[in-house]
Scaffold this motif. Structure first.
Motif, short mmCIF file in Angstrom:
data_model
loop_
_atom_site.label_atom_id
_atom_site.label_comp_id
_atom_site.label_asym_id
_atom_site.label_seq_id
_atom_site.Cartn_x
_atom_site.Cartn_y
_atom_site.Cartn_z
N ILE A 126 0.84 -1.20 0.00
CA ILE A 126 0.00 0.00 0.00
C ILE A 126 0.87 1.25 0.00
CG2 ILE A 126 -1.68 1.33 1.32
CD1 ILE A 126 -2.92 -1.02 -0.10
N GLU A 127 1.93 1.26 0.78
CA GLU A 127 2.87 2.39 0.77
C GLU A 127 3.41 2.60 -0.65
OE1 GLU A 127 3.49 4.34 3.36
OE2 GLU A 127 2.48 3.15 4.89
N HIS A 156 -6.24 -0.57 5.53
CA HIS A 156 -5.21 -0.86 4.54
C HIS A 156 -3.86 -1.20 5.16
CE1 HIS A 156 -7.88 0.45 1.30
NE2 HIS A 156 -8.25 1.42 2.11
N GLY A 157 -3.76 -1.29 6.47
CA GLY A 157 -2.49 -1.67 7.08
C GLY A 157 -2.08 -0.75 8.20
N ASP A 158 -0.93 -1.06 8.81
CA ASP A 158 -0.49 -0.40 10.03
C ASP A 158 0.69 0.55 9.84
OD1 ASP A 158 -2.45 -1.71 11.38
OD2 ASP A 158 -1.14 -3.23 12.26
N THR A 159 1.26 0.64 8.64
CA THR A 159 2.31 1.63 8.42
C THR A 159 1.65 2.99 8.20
OG1 THR A 159 2.32 0.93 6.10
CG2 THR A 159 4.01 -0.01 7.54
N PHE A 160 2.43 4.06 8.26
CA PHE A 160 1.82 5.38 8.38
C PHE A 160 1.03 5.82 7.16
CE2 PHE A 160 4.15 5.67 12.25
CZ PHE A 160 3.40 6.54 13.02
N GLY A 161 1.55 5.59 5.97
CA GLY A 161 0.77 5.95 4.80
C GLY A 161 -0.51 5.13 4.72
N ALA A 162 -0.38 3.84 4.97
CA ALA A 162 -1.55 2.96 4.95
C ALA A 162 -2.57 3.37 6.02
CB ALA A 162 -1.12 1.52 5.15
N ALA A 224 -10.67 -5.62 7.75
CA ALA A 224 -10.49 -5.35 9.17
C ALA A 224 -11.15 -4.06 9.64
CB ALA A 224 -8.99 -5.31 9.50
N GLY A 225 -11.66 -3.26 8.71
CA GLY A 225 -12.41 -2.07 9.11
C GLY A 225 -13.83 -2.37 9.54
N GLY A 226 -14.28 -3.63 9.37
CA GLY A 226 -15.64 -3.95 9.79
C GLY A 226 -16.28 -5.10 9.05
N MET A 227 -15.57 -5.79 8.19
CA MET A 227 -16.12 -6.93 7.46
C MET A 227 -17.45 -6.58 6.78
SD MET A 227 -14.08 -9.44 7.49
CE MET A 227 -12.47 -9.64 8.25
N ARG A 228 -17.44 -5.44 6.09
CA ARG A 228 -18.64 -5.00 5.38
C ARG A 228 -18.53 -5.38 3.90
NH1 ARG A 228 -16.90 -0.73 8.39
NH2 ARG A 228 -18.16 -0.20 10.21
N PHE A 229 -19.67 -5.71 3.30
CA PHE A 229 -19.74 -6.04 1.88
C PHE A 229 -20.48 -4.91 1.17
CE2 PHE A 229 -20.43 -10.60 3.60
CZ PHE A 229 -19.12 -10.65 4.06
N HIS A 230 -20.06 -4.58 -0.05
CA HIS A 230 -20.76 -3.57 -0.82
C HIS A 230 -20.93 -4.01 -2.27
CE1 HIS A 230 -16.43 -2.38 -1.00
NE2 HIS A 230 -16.70 -2.24 -2.28
#
Length: 431
Positions: A126-127, A156-162, A224-230
């Motif tokens: 992602i970075e 999108h992840g745990d690094t700063f840009g992500a 991981a933001g909420g297991m939502r489907f769209h």
């Protein structure tokens, strides 16, 4: 016979004692509030604990071990790779495992994705994607385009840009507000198609077009933001918006890639291709860490002709030969089997097993897509109680926030899928 001297010695520290003394686990304090389970070995879809118990893995080790554990073809690939080389730097050198993997990824992904940057992990990919967006706009003489557009509810992840393109309020990274770059957020995508939401996306993009470099989203499933489907059709609106404003469209398929949603890549359900595609997790079948950011020739050509002269990124373990070899073997194994049938069977089993959850007090939604099953509560999960209930059913789950969910290995037998469903229902009751 025990001597008086040895009898007076304190007992040797257990592995849990040593873990508690030195090891910091994800998203937790040091030392942890609860002791982790000790895994002695893993084979097939089962984890064997130090006390001899076996748990069916409902998580695919954070969604990566889609073939299960100790798979003969993947084991053999790692052994074969160690006989050639464990690692060589990728600056100025190349090797067959990396080139072959890049060719496989280009062949699998939609046109016009042709160029592959191999990274260490999903967050790093992602970075890399964000750098591609920024360097593309600089090369196009638009240095003011320094922000990213996304929608709320993402991860999108745990690094700063992500972290900066994760949900800034409801996500795990609220602690970093004020430090992260301020990105442009649209509302969360609705679960069913809504034409007015496409208009909302266009309005957000129109208002910020001169400062936005690209758009990054998770297609079809927000993990991981909420297991939502769209609805996939909203991805078509994003493609049109990106084209209208010359924005780089990034799809994060780190969690959804390689079949998890029922298609090889989730974006196939929309019939559109991004300018940059990030993959990871299942890429190596859970054996070693590796990810990739694929891009179009238009993106690569612009960046390469820009002031920097190339993409400004270069991880030490980029294109690690061991990881690249096992990634190729994982792709071969996936395509050799009826992976689509396996994922469909997972979904059918989860729907059957989770049906009773609809009658559990506190459950507000039960949803299944591809090989993903989710039970959502109206309150945060009591994680220790939920995990204990799942373990009593012989299943390993890792609930979070208000969710009890599962993403099992594709090869999970039907009776074990039903066991996972029963364990999720029990976890929801206990939670």
């Amino acid at each position: 016979m025990t001597s008086p001297e040895t009898a007076s010695l304190p007992p040797a520290p257990t592995l849990r004692d040593r873990d508690r003394a030195h090891v910091w686990h994800p998203y937790g304090p040091m030392p942890g509030r609860t002791d982790p389970l000790v895994v002695r070995s893993a084979r097939g879809v089962r984890l064997t604990l130090d006390d001899g118990r076996e748990l069916v893995d409902g998580m695919s080790s954070w969604w990566a071990a889609v073939h299960g554990y100790r798979h003969p073809a993947l084991d053999a690939a790692v052994t074969r790779a160690t006989g050639a080389m464990s690692h060589v730097m990728f600056g100025g050198l190349t090797h067959d495992p990396a080139v072959t993997l890049a060719e496989r990824l280009v062949a699998l992904t939609p046109e016009p994705l042709e160029h592959v940057f191999l990274a260490d992990s999903g967050s790093v990919s992602i970075e890399v994607a964000l750098k591609m967006c920024l360097q593309y706009q600089r090369a196009r003489d638009r240095p003011g385009r320094t922000r990213m557009m996304t929608w709320r509810g993402g991860y999108h992840g745990d690094t700063f840009g992500a972290m900066s393109v994760c949900d800034p309020e409801g996500g795990m990274h609220a602690a970093w507000s004020g430090f992260l770059p301020q990105q442009v957020f649209a509302d969360r995508p609705p679960s069913s198609y809504d034409a007015s939401y496409d208009e909302h996306l266009r309005a957000v993009a129109d208002a910020h077009a001169d400062e936005v470099a690209g758009i990054v989203v998770e297609p079809v499933v927000q993990g991981a933001g909420g297991m939502r489907f769209h609805d996939p059709r909203h991805l078509r609106a994003l493609r049109a918006i990106a084209d209208a404003h010359d924005l780089v469209l990034v799809f994060d398929e780190i969690a959804t890639g390689f079949g998890r949603t029922g298609t090889l890549f989730a974006a196939e359900q929309a019939g559109v291709a991004p300018d940059v595609l990030c993959v990871g997790k299942a890429l190596t079948g859970g054996y070693l860490t590796m990810a990739a950011a694929l891009c179009t020739p238009a993106v690569a050509t612009a960046i390469s002709g820009g002031e920097a002269g190339g993409l400004m990124h270069g991880p030490t373990f980029m294109a690690n030969p061991l990881a690249a070899t096992v990634a190729g073997a994982s792709i071969d194994e996936l395509l050799r089997r009826d992976w689509a049938g396996e994922v469909a069977a997972l979904g059918a089993g989860l729907r059957e097993g989770l049906a009773p959850a609809r009658d559990v007090p506190g459950v507000v939604d039960v949803r299944v897509l591809g090989g993903i099953g989710v039970v959502q509560l109206d309150h945060p999960v009591d994680v220790p109680a939920a995990q204990a209930a799942a373990e009593a059913h012989g299943v390993w789950l890792r609930p979070f926030r208000d969710l009890v969910y599962a993403m099992p290995p594709y090869v999970t037998p039907a009776d074990d899928v039903l066991r996972i469903g029963a364990a999720m229902v029990a976890a929801a009751r206990a939670a």
